[in-house]
Structures are given as C-alpha cells and as structure tokens.
Write a protein that holds these residues in place. Structure first.
Motif, PDB file in Angstrom:
ATOM      1  N   LYS A  78      25.670  22.849  52.064  1.00 11.96           N
ATOM      2  CA  LYS A  78      26.509  24.030  51.806  1.00 11.96           C
ATOM      3  C   LYS A  78      26.199  24.641  50.451  1.00 11.96           C
ATOM      4  N   ARG A  79      26.046  23.785  49.464  1.00 15.36           N
ATOM      5  CA  ARG A  79      25.741  24.307  48.130  1.00 15.36           C
ATOM      6  C   ARG A  79      24.342  24.911  48.074  1.00 15.36           C
ATOM      7  N   ARG A  80      23.406  24.310  48.794  1.00 19.22           N
ATOM      8  CA  ARG A  80      22.057  24.884  48.800  1.00 19.22           C
ATOM      9  C   ARG A  80      22.054  26.245  49.473  1.00 19.22           C
ATOM     10  N   GLU A  81      22.839  26.386  50.521  1.00 18.11           N
ATOM     11  CA  GLU A  81      22.932  27.685  51.204  1.00 18.11           C
ATOM     12  C   GLU A  81      23.504  28.765  50.297  1.00 18.11           C
ATOM     13  N   ARG A  82      24.455  28.381  49.431  1.00 18.29           N
ATOM     14  CA  ARG A  82      25.017  29.358  48.504  1.00 18.29           C
ATOM     15  C   ARG A  82      24.009  29.769  47.437  1.00 18.29           C
ATOM     16  N   VAL A  83      23.199  28.816  46.995  1.00 18.59           N
ATOM     17  CA  VAL A  83      22.219  29.102  45.948  1.00 18.59           C
ATOM     18  C   VAL A  83      21.053  29.914  46.491  1.00 18.59           C
ATOM     19  N   ALA A  84      20.566  29.554  47.663  1.00 17.26           N
ATOM     20  CA  ALA A  84      19.380  30.221  48.223  1.00 17.26           C
ATOM     21  C   ALA A  84      19.544  30.357  49.737  1.00 17.26           C
ATOM     22  N   PRO A  85      20.398  31.280  50.196  1.00 12.98           N
ATOM     23  CA  PRO A  85      20.697  31.384  51.631  1.00 12.98           C
ATOM     24  C   PRO A  85      19.502  31.782  52.492  1.00 12.98           C
ATOM     25  N   ASP A  86      18.501  32.425  51.901  1.00  8.65           N
ATOM     26  CA  ASP A  86      17.365  32.911  52.683  1.00  8.65           C
ATOM     27  C   ASP A  86      16.144  32.000  52.617  1.00  8.65           C
ATOM     28  N   LYS A  87      16.276  30.864  51.948  1.00  9.93           N
ATOM     29  CA  LYS A  87      15.116  29.991  51.779  1.00  9.93           C
ATOM     30  C   LYS A  87      15.194  28.794  52.732  1.00  9.93           C
ATOM     31  N   PRO A  88      14.220  28.634  53.615  1.00  3.91           N
ATOM     32  CA  PRO A  88      14.133  27.380  54.380  1.00  3.91           C
ATOM     33  C   PRO A  88      13.950  26.203  53.420  1.00  3.91           C
ATOM     34  N   TYR A  89      14.220  25.021  53.930  1.00  3.78           N
ATOM     35  CA  TYR A  89      14.248  23.836  53.078  1.00  3.78           C
ATOM     36  C   TYR A  89      12.956  23.640  52.292  1.00  3.78           C
ATOM     37  N   ASP A  90      11.801  23.729  52.955  1.00  5.29           N
ATOM     38  CA  ASP A  90      10.539  23.512  52.257  1.00  5.29           C
ATOM     39  C   ASP A  90      10.318  24.543  51.162  1.00  5.29           C
ATOM     40  N   GLU A  91      10.705  25.782  51.426  1.00  9.17           N
ATOM     41  CA  GLU A  91      10.567  26.834  50.415  1.00  9.17           C
ATOM     42  C   GLU A  91      11.509  26.584  49.243  1.00  9.17           C
ATOM     43  N   PHE A  92      12.691  26.088  49.565  1.00  9.12           N
ATOM     44  CA  PHE A  92      13.646  25.793  48.494  1.00  9.12           C
ATOM     45  C   PHE A  92      13.099  24.721  47.572  1.00  9.12           C
ATOM     46  N   TRP A 101       5.372  13.547  55.055  1.00  5.95           N
ATOM     47  CA  TRP A 101       6.506  13.313  55.947  1.00  5.95           C
ATOM     48  C   TRP A 101       7.733  14.105  55.490  1.00  5.95           C
ATOM     49  N   ALA A 102       8.671  14.248  56.395  1.00  5.18           N
ATOM     50  CA  ALA A 102       9.926  14.927  56.079  1.00  5.18           C
ATOM     51  C   ALA A 102      10.757  14.080  55.104  1.00  5.18           C
ATOM     52  N   THR A 103      11.733  14.741  54.444  1.00  4.76           N
ATOM     53  CA  THR A 103      12.607  14.050  53.494  1.00  4.76           C
ATOM     54  C   THR A 103      14.059  14.244  53.929  1.00  4.76           C
ATOM     55  N   PRO A 104      14.483  13.536  54.969  1.00  5.65           N
ATOM     56  CA  PRO A 104      15.832  13.757  55.515  1.00  5.65           C
ATOM     57  C   PRO A 104      16.964  13.168  54.683  1.00  5.65           C
ATOM     58  N   THR A 105      16.653  12.200  53.807  1.00  2.94           N
ATOM     59  CA  THR A 105      17.689  11.558  52.992  1.00  2.94           C
ATOM     60  C   THR A 105      17.173  11.378  51.573  1.00  2.94           C
ATOM     61  N   LEU A 131      20.403  19.283  45.268  1.00  3.43           N
ATOM     62  CA  LEU A 131      20.131  20.321  46.274  1.00  3.43           C
ATOM     63  C   LEU A 131      18.784  20.106  46.947  1.00  3.43           C
ATOM     64  N   LEU A 132      17.940  19.267  46.356  1.00  2.00           N
ATOM     65  CA  LEU A 132      16.678  18.897  47.003  1.00  2.00           C
ATOM     66  C   LEU A 132      16.899  17.954  48.183  1.00  2.00           C
ATOM     67  N   CYS A 133      18.043  17.300  48.187  1.00  2.00           N
ATOM     68  CA  CYS A 133      18.334  16.294  49.204  1.00  2.00           C
ATOM     69  C   CYS A 133      18.837  16.966  50.478  1.00  2.00           C
ATOM     70  N   SER A 134      18.273  16.591  51.603  1.00  2.00           N
ATOM     71  CA  SER A 134      18.568  17.261  52.872  1.00  2.00           C
ATOM     72  C   SER A 134      19.728  16.629  53.636  1.00  2.00           C
ATOM     73  N   GLU A 135      20.499  15.787  52.955  1.00  2.00           N
ATOM     74  CA  GLU A 135      21.683  15.225  53.601  1.00  2.00           C
ATOM     75  C   GLU A 135      22.741  16.322  53.772  1.00  2.00           C
ATOM     76  N   ASP A 136      23.519  16.221  54.828  1.00  2.00           N
ATOM     77  CA  ASP A 136      24.478  17.272  55.175  1.00  2.00           C
ATOM     78  C   ASP A 136      25.418  17.623  54.038  1.00  2.00           C
ATOM     79  N   ARG A 137      25.815  16.628  53.251  1.00  2.00           N
ATOM     80  CA  ARG A 137      26.822  16.860  52.229  1.00  2.00           C
ATOM     81  C   ARG A 137      26.372  17.862  51.170  1.00  2.00           C
ATOM     82  N   PHE A 138      25.045  18.082  51.050  1.00  2.00           N
ATOM     83  CA  PHE A 138      24.539  18.975  50.010  1.00  2.00           C
ATOM     84  C   PHE A 138      24.091  20.340  50.539  1.00  2.00           C
TER      85      PHE A 138
END
Length: 469
Positions: free
Chosen positions: A88-102, A204-208, A79-86
């Motif tokens: 949906k599951r991150r949104e279910r776990v923490a829908p209100d957290k932006p990526y960096d906060e997550f 830097w960002a972590t897109p993959t 869920l730390l990985c920002s690839e599209d395939r992951f």
C-alpha cells in the motif's frame, strides 16, 4: 487494611496505565515492529559485562536513520520488499511503477544523495545538548547502501555524488565527532542486504524479505554472502576507532535457515573491540547482549539489559511532513523506560542534505534542559521493586539508598497542588531536583503526599529522598 487496599488501588491504576503503554508509538500502515525476544542469556565475558554496566548507566541514546531513502523522504528499505504489508505504501509513493521498475528507481536514488550540508560536529552538539550519551548510527540498512567506505561494494556514500565531499566517509567523521563528546559508539548494521546478488539474486523473484534462493542447493552462493557480511562487519570493527555496540538488524537472518556464522563474526570482532556489546536483535542467545523491543515499552519491569528504539517523529527516516513529539512526551517516556529497567534510543531522521530539522533540535534542547536539572533521577540509576504508582515512576541509585520519584505530568495538563503515591515512604529531607530545595510531605497509612511549591515550571518533576527501612 487501609494500607493494603490503597496499595491494591495503586497497582490497579499502574496496570491500567502499563496496558496502554503496550500500544505501538506512531506507526504507519504496514510498519514492521520488532518485539522483544522471549528469553535472555547473560554474557560471561567480564569485559562485556563491564561495558553493559556502563551502557546501563548512560540510559539515553540517539539513533539516526539516514540513507538514500532520505532523498524522497520515504520509508527506509521496506518498500523494496514485496510482502503484502508494504504494497500500500509503495503504491502511494509510485502508483505507476511496476515492482521491478520501482526497485530500479529506489536503488537509483544513490545517484541523487549528496548531503552537502552535513556537519558531524553539529549533530554531536545537538545530541549532547539533548542529554544523550550514546550513538547508534545506520551504517547500512536492508537496501544495502553503505554509509561508510566499504571496499566490498560500490554501492555507498563514498562512491556517489558525495564521494569528494568534506565528510564523504560519513561514519568515520560521525563517530569521531561523537567520541569527542564522550559518547559510547554504536554501529547499526543490517545482516540482510537486498542489493547484493548473493542475497537477492536478480535471476529470481524477490517475494519476501528473505534470501531468494535455496541456500542448501546453492551453498556456494550463500558462502559468498557469509564471507561478504563478515568482511563488511570486520571493516567497521577495524577502521573506525573504538566501537562499543554492534547493533544488528534483520533478525530473520539466523540459524538454521540463514546461518550467517554470527558466532565467528562476533568472536573476531571482540578480538579487535574487547568488551563489544552485541545486540543481534530478536535472536536470543550469546549474541543478544541486550533486548530491543521497538516502538513499545514492555508492560512490566525487566531486570536484564534492554532498550527500546522510538522515533521522535512518526517515521525512522526523514519525511517532508515530519511532526515531532513534545518534550514532555519524551521525558515521561524516558522516565517509564528507566523505571522499568531499560534504555531509550530516540531516533532522528536527518534531511537528504544532512541537516537536523529545527523542530527536532528544539524538542531535543528542551529534553536536555530538563535533564541538566533532573538527570540524577535518570543517569546511573537502577530499578527498585515498587517502581510505579499512577503518574509517578521510581528509580534508585546503585546502592539503593536514595530513591527518585518522577512525576510524569501528562501533556497539556497543569501541575496539581499535591502529588501522591503509595509505598516508598520517605524519611528525612525530600529534595525537588528542579531547584535543589526541600519540599514538604507527609505520610499516612502508607500514602505519601507531597505539597508542591508555587511558581514551578509546568513540566515533569523529579524528587530525591531516602526511604524508610
């Protein structure tokens, strides 16, 4: 002609069943599945070959995914990985957290991981009762959290709330407990480390999942990470007793883009651990001593060393809604894997407190009870050319003189009055391993028909016999 036609029919049924077995077992959406490498290179080190032979004897291993992801019961690391395939599951776990906060929240789970109920000897007892013979334990997953005492990072079990716990160096105590039960010891280690600034630099960002900077441009940073990885693996090879298997995950960390100098790491490791089996998974070559398809059984028999890892539940780590597969499912799967030349590493996700759930214990105990009676058809066997006919899987002892037929009774079905297969015609006595008694059979036109005694326990069955020359 009848014999040929019946054999063709048997092969057709086998291929149909095998095609079904190419399905992935129990994944959730976005799950990353590692497939087997397309080629295999046999080791040349005699000690490695000797240990591989021993590993191919034991057949059945236990794997544990345990770390900070166990605290909330979520997917390990991914869920730390920002690839599209992951996402949906991150949104279910923490829908209100932006990526960096997550990411901050996830890595902060280390402050809550306090497994005060962890008893390594209990884990070893459960695995031994299940009939498992080797261990693969996640010493570090991609999130970078170490389940052992590493002096090269402050991010680990010995630095958090459990630092003064009875078994704070979890890996040490777990390895010791399993060695006392005669297990081969395997250390899972993630080559990528998303918590380390020289793999995922926070600037830097972590897109993959990959290193997030140009390793050629910032070669000193990459050199630092190479050294860090080598040092951590050296700790595991130096400070934790005899280790039989180095199980390396993160196959994208490889030559040429992300050269971690694995040849040098392995050479040094084997100076301290002679005969060490290395599974640099999905990276074919000298450091992938056995292949590791994940959650899947290969369609056909493979006669080089391989292992499939499959969780007993749907997830690798513990989940609050874990549903465990049945004993028959595990036995049938193990029979197929062994008949096709492989080993099974059955994964369990311990709770955040450090316990194995009772549902898992019950399943494992049932599997172990079956293996106590029928293990001769599994342990120390090798493949035989005619390895499957319908629901029956075949293995052979090492000299090939004794064959075993394992009838994989489908779940929720009852045993039939007779069992049939094509080829592998017996001669002399046929023994039902469940009770050691002879069973009646006859052969006609290449077909073997076995009459089952009444009153048998409704479970997969195994038979031993000599085969006609």
């Amino acid at each position: 002609m009848k014999k040929v036609l019946s054999l063709v029919a048997c092969i057709g049924l086998s291929l149909a069943l095998n095609a079904q077995n190419k399905k992935v077992f129990g994944t959730k959406d976005g799950e990353l599945i590692h497939e087997s490498s397309e080629s295999y290179e046999w080791p040349t080190d005699a000690k490695v070959l000797e240990k591989l032979d021993k590993w191919q004897d034991v057949k059945f291993g236990i794997m544990y995914h345990w770390g900070i992801y166990s605290v909330p019961g979520i997917t390990e690391s991914w869920l730390l990985c920002s690839e599209d395939r992951f996402t949906k599951r991150r949104e279910r776990v923490a829908p209100d957290k932006p990526y960096d906060e997550f990411k901050k929240w996830y890595w902060g789970l280390a402050d809550s991981f306090n497994p005060v109920k962890f008893e390594p000897s209990r884990w070893a007892d459960i695995a031994a009762d299940a009939g498992c013979k080797y261990l693969v334990f996640t010493t570090k997953h991609h999130d970078g959290f170490c389940m052992y005492d590493s002096k090269y990072t402050d991010y680990g079990i010995t630095k958090g709330p459990y630092k003064n716990g009875k078994y704070s160096d979890v890996t040490k105590h777990l390895f010791d407990a399993f060695r006392q039960k005669g297990f081969m010891i395997g250390t899972y280690f993630s080559k990528p480390d998303w918590h380390h600034k020289d793999y995922w630099d926070p600037f830097w960002a972590t897109p993959t999942r990959n290193v997030n900077y140009d390793v050629k441009k910032y070669h000193k940073k990459w050199a630092n990470f190479q050294k860090f990885t080598a040092n951590q693996i050296d700790e595991l090879m130096s400070n934790y007793g005899n280790v039989d298997i180095l199980w390396l995950d993160g196959g994208w960390v490889r030559k040429p883009e992300q050269d971690i100098k694995m040849d040098e790491i392995v050479d040094k490791a084997r100076r301290k651990q002679p005969g060490l089996i290395v599974a640099d998974r999905t990276v074919p070559g000298r450091n992938e001593n056995y292949q590791t398809p994940e959650r899947v059984i290969p369609e056909k028999q493979i006669n080089n060393p391989w292992e499939t890892c499959i969780p007993l539940a749907k997830t690798w780590g513990w989940s609050p809604d874990s549903e465990y597969k049945s004993c028959s499912w595990v036995i049938n799967m193990l029979a197929e894997i062994v008949a096709k030349g492989g080993n099974l590493a059955l994964n369990i996700g311990p709770t955040p407190e450090g316990e194995i759930e009772q549902g898992a214990i019950d399943r494992l105990k049932e599997v172990g009870d079956w293996l106590k009676q029928n293990g001769a058809a599994i342990y120390a066997t090798r493949t035989t050319p005619n390895y499957n006919c319908g629901k029956v899987w075949f293995t052979a002892n090492k000299d090939g003189k004794t064959l075993y037929a394992i009838y994989a009774l489908p779940e929720k079905e009852t045993l039939p009055a007779t069992i049939e297969w094509e080829g592998n015609e017996p001669t002399g006595r046929m023994t039902l391993l469940q009770n050691g008694k002879s069973v009646k059979y006859f052969c006609k036109d290449g077909k073997v028909t076995v009459t089952l005694p009444k009153g048998l326990k409704n479970e997969p069955l195994a038979f031993s016999f000599k085969v006609k020359k």
